[in-house]
Design an enzyme around this catalytic site. Structure first.
Site, PDB file in Angstrom:
ATOM      1  N   ASP A  13      -0.556   9.695   2.968  1.00  0.00           N
ATOM      2  CA  ASP A  13      -0.931   8.655   2.120  1.00  0.00           C
ATOM      3  C   ASP A  13      -0.434   7.336   2.858  1.00  0.00           C
ATOM      4  O   ASP A  13      -0.069   6.512   2.545  1.00  0.00           O
ATOM      5  CB  ASP A  13       0.222   8.935   0.995  1.00  0.00           C
ATOM      6  CG  ASP A  13       0.085   9.981   0.256  1.00  0.00           C
ATOM      7  OD1 ASP A  13      -1.173  10.515   0.108  1.00  0.00           O
ATOM      8  OD2 ASP A  13       0.880  10.541  -0.101  1.00  0.00           O
ATOM      9  N   LYS A  16      -5.219   6.108   5.326  1.00  0.00           N
ATOM     10  CA  LYS A  16      -6.012   6.447   6.481  1.00  0.00           C
ATOM     11  C   LYS A  16      -7.636   6.262   6.120  1.00  0.00           C
ATOM     12  O   LYS A  16      -8.271   5.852   6.819  1.00  0.00           O
ATOM     13  CB  LYS A  16      -5.918   7.864   6.784  1.00  0.00           C
ATOM     14  CG  LYS A  16      -4.559   8.323   7.674  1.00  0.00           C
ATOM     15  CD  LYS A  16      -4.492   9.773   7.871  1.00  0.00           C
ATOM     16  CE  LYS A  16      -4.371  10.515   6.645  1.00  0.00           C
ATOM     17  NZ  LYS A  16      -3.210  10.534   5.861  1.00  0.00           N
ATOM     18  N   GLY A  40      -6.406  12.850  -0.494  1.00  0.00           N
ATOM     19  CA  GLY A  40      -7.068  11.905  -1.093  1.00  0.00           C
ATOM     20  C   GLY A  40      -7.140  10.534  -0.424  1.00  0.00           C
ATOM     21  O   GLY A  40      -6.399  10.064  -0.261  1.00  0.00           O
ATOM     22  N   HIS A  41      -8.212  10.355   0.235  1.00  0.00           N
ATOM     23  CA  HIS A  41      -8.571   9.008   0.862  1.00  0.00           C
ATOM     24  C   HIS A  41      -9.043   8.030   0.346  1.00  0.00           C
ATOM     25  O   HIS A  41     -10.264   8.445  -0.121  1.00  0.00           O
ATOM     26  CB  HIS A  41      -9.297   9.578   2.230  1.00  0.00           C
ATOM     27  CG  HIS A  41      -8.509  10.423   3.385  1.00  0.00           C
ATOM     28  ND1 HIS A  41      -9.019  11.084   4.439  1.00  0.00           N
ATOM     29  CD2 HIS A  41      -7.333  10.800   3.220  1.00  0.00           C
ATOM     30  CE1 HIS A  41      -7.920  11.730   4.867  1.00  0.00           C
ATOM     31  NE2 HIS A  41      -7.159  11.726   4.166  1.00  0.00           N
ATOM     32  N   GLN A 225      -3.302  14.283   5.456  1.00  0.00           N
ATOM     33  CA  GLN A 225      -1.816  14.428   5.451  1.00  0.00           C
ATOM     34  C   GLN A 225      -1.387  13.605   6.551  1.00  0.00           C
ATOM     35  O   GLN A 225      -1.776  12.677   7.053  1.00  0.00           O
ATOM     36  CB  GLN A 225      -1.446  15.813   5.585  1.00  0.00           C
ATOM     37  CG  GLN A 225      -1.740  16.680   4.097  1.00  0.00           C
ATOM     38  CD  GLN A 225      -3.214  17.263   4.138  1.00  0.00           C
ATOM     39  OE1 GLN A 225      -3.515  17.657   5.043  1.00  0.00           O
ATOM     40  NE2 GLN A 225      -3.925  17.037   3.246  1.00  0.00           N
TER      41      GLN A 225
END
Ligand code: IMP
Length: 426
Positions: A13, A16, A40-41, A225
């Site tokens: 988080d 990225k 979750g980007h 991650q």
């Protein structure tokens, strides 16, 4: 940028998605190499917000090719939904710009179910997984009982492999966990259909990336991650099940490690973690709450409130060292606006002794004392700043201080979710 690795330098988080979306402008191929839909980007383009779980963050640039490598634990249900969701919003996604490895491992319903059931048994030792089936899928990969995307392309092969696998999984699900068994016929039907939908995207992605690189194309590797969640180098057992560091690229893509030419870490100006496990610089008090509020720190995948704390220079220095990072990008600097005092974990003390290396085991982190120092904060809104010289002096001092602690140059700062909210150092 012939080939660049971008990795998360904390517990995930780090923001990225936005940075990779920006760097994708200078890339030809963007490649995911590990993890799955636990990621979750988030990328914000004008008024539109996209949260990408499996598809590389280069997808929002129509001319780029995007690769899902063999190292992923791939949930085909989620992938098909993600493709459809992006298309509905006018994003170009097709077999000409998205390539899925035939060797990527498939997440089935039993993986997701066992992920959740196993967590229940762990009690206080639970990891707080995303429940996306990541651990069980990688366990099967290592046990050589997993099915790969290629196995979905033939109904006979899928049935044969799945019938063997489900015998054992259903015994576990019903007899150990007391849950309902999974129906073989239904699973085969659903997953063969998913295989049919995904077939046009399936490719030998390792060969594709190697050929592209040999032809002079620019490759961007997108880590998911963060290093502290790496299965080997993170805070084991409170980690995810893949190599989240740059080392994961070689195996997770099929790309020679000595051809990775630039390595860039991403870290927030503070620190967060979701799920259980050690977090030395966590702030359990009002300041942690204030960071969560200011940074809207809720998980992009699960919506869980993130644990919040101060920048941990010991952990990030370790991440830089482990990855051979050339530079760091610092995100969410704007979130620190208004804090009178900015703390940073500068060292750990174990049994009264200062340690410079990140402790190897999660249990070693239990008894540590975190040594913090602080610098004064700033009050001016910095969201509209685009040049280093225009930042308040205290913000520049903070960045330079952190830079001196982590040992690599901070090349870029992010001061908001929008694409243009960036401050290059040079
Ligand atoms: P899993 O990857 O779902 O097995 O979860 C293992 C641990 O990694 C849990 O603490 C999760 O909260 C954490 N985790 C997994 N993916 C992410 C991510 O993308 N960002 C932050 N934490 C993550």
């Amino acid at each position: 940028m012939p080939s660049v690795s971008v990795f998360g330098a904390q517990w995930g988080d780090e923001g990225k998605g936005k940075i990779i979306d920006g760097m994708a402008r200078d890339a030809d191929v963007v490649v995911r190499y590990q993890g799955g839909a636990n990621a979750g980007h988030t990328v914000v383009v004008g008024d539109a917000k996209y949260v990408l779980h499996l598809i590389p963050s280069g997808i929002l640039h129509p001319q780029k090719r995007n690769v899902i490598g063999n190292g992923l634990a791939l949930d085909p249900i989620k992938l098909v939904k993600e493709i459809e969701g992006l298309r509905e919003r006018g994003v170009r996604v097709g077999p000409e710009n998205l390539f899925v490895s035939a060797r990527a491992h498939v997440i089935f319903d039993h993986h997701r179910l066992l992920d959740k059931l196993a967590e229940r048994w762990k009690g206080d030792g639970r990891i707080g997984t995303t429940g996306r089936g990541i651990g069980p899928c990688y366990s099967d990969k290592a046990a050589r009982t997993g099915l790969r995307i290629a196995d979905l392309l033939s109904a006979d092969c899928c049935r044969e492999r799945l019938s063997t696998v489900l015998k054992e999984k259903n015994a576990l699900i019903t007899k150990v966990h007391g849950a309902d068994s999974i129906d073989l016929d239904r699973e085969v039907e659903r997953f063969v259909e998913l295989g049919r939908i995904l077939a046009p995207y399936v490719a030998d992605t390792g060969a594709l990336v190697r050929k592209a690189y040999a032809a002079g194309e620019r490759i961007l590797f997108e880590g998911a991650q963060g290093v502290m969640l790496d299965i080997d180098h993170g805070t084991y057992p409170y980690v995810t099940s893949s190599n989240t560091s740059t080392a994961g690229i070689a195996a997770g893509v099929g790309f020679p490690p000595n051809r990775i030419e630039r390595v860039v870490g991403i870290a927030k100006a503070y620190c967060t973690r979701v799920g259980e496990g050690p977090f030395p610089s966590e702030d359990h008090g009002d300041e942690g709450d204030a960071i969560r509020k200011a940074g809207n720190e809720y998980g992009a995948t699960t919506g869980r409130p993130r644990r919040c704390g101060w920048f941990d220079a010991v952990a990030v220095r370790y991440a830089m060292d482990l990855n051979g990072a050339d530079s760091l990008v610092m995100t969410n600097l704007d979130v620190l606006t208004g804090f009178p005092e900015l703390k940073v974990a500068v060292a750990y003390r174990v049994d009264g002794e200062l340690v410079s290396e990140f402790p190897a085991a999660a249990t070693d982190l239990n008894g540590i004392e975190v040594v913090t120092e602080s610098r004064p904060g700033w009050t001016e809104d910095i969201c509209a700043v685009r040049q280093w010289k225009d930042l308040p002096e205290k913000a520049r001092t903070y960045v330079e201080w952190v830079e001196s602690l982590v040992g690599v140059p901070i090349e870029l700062l992010s001061v908001g979710p929008e694409r243009d909210q960036l401050i290059p150092r040079k």
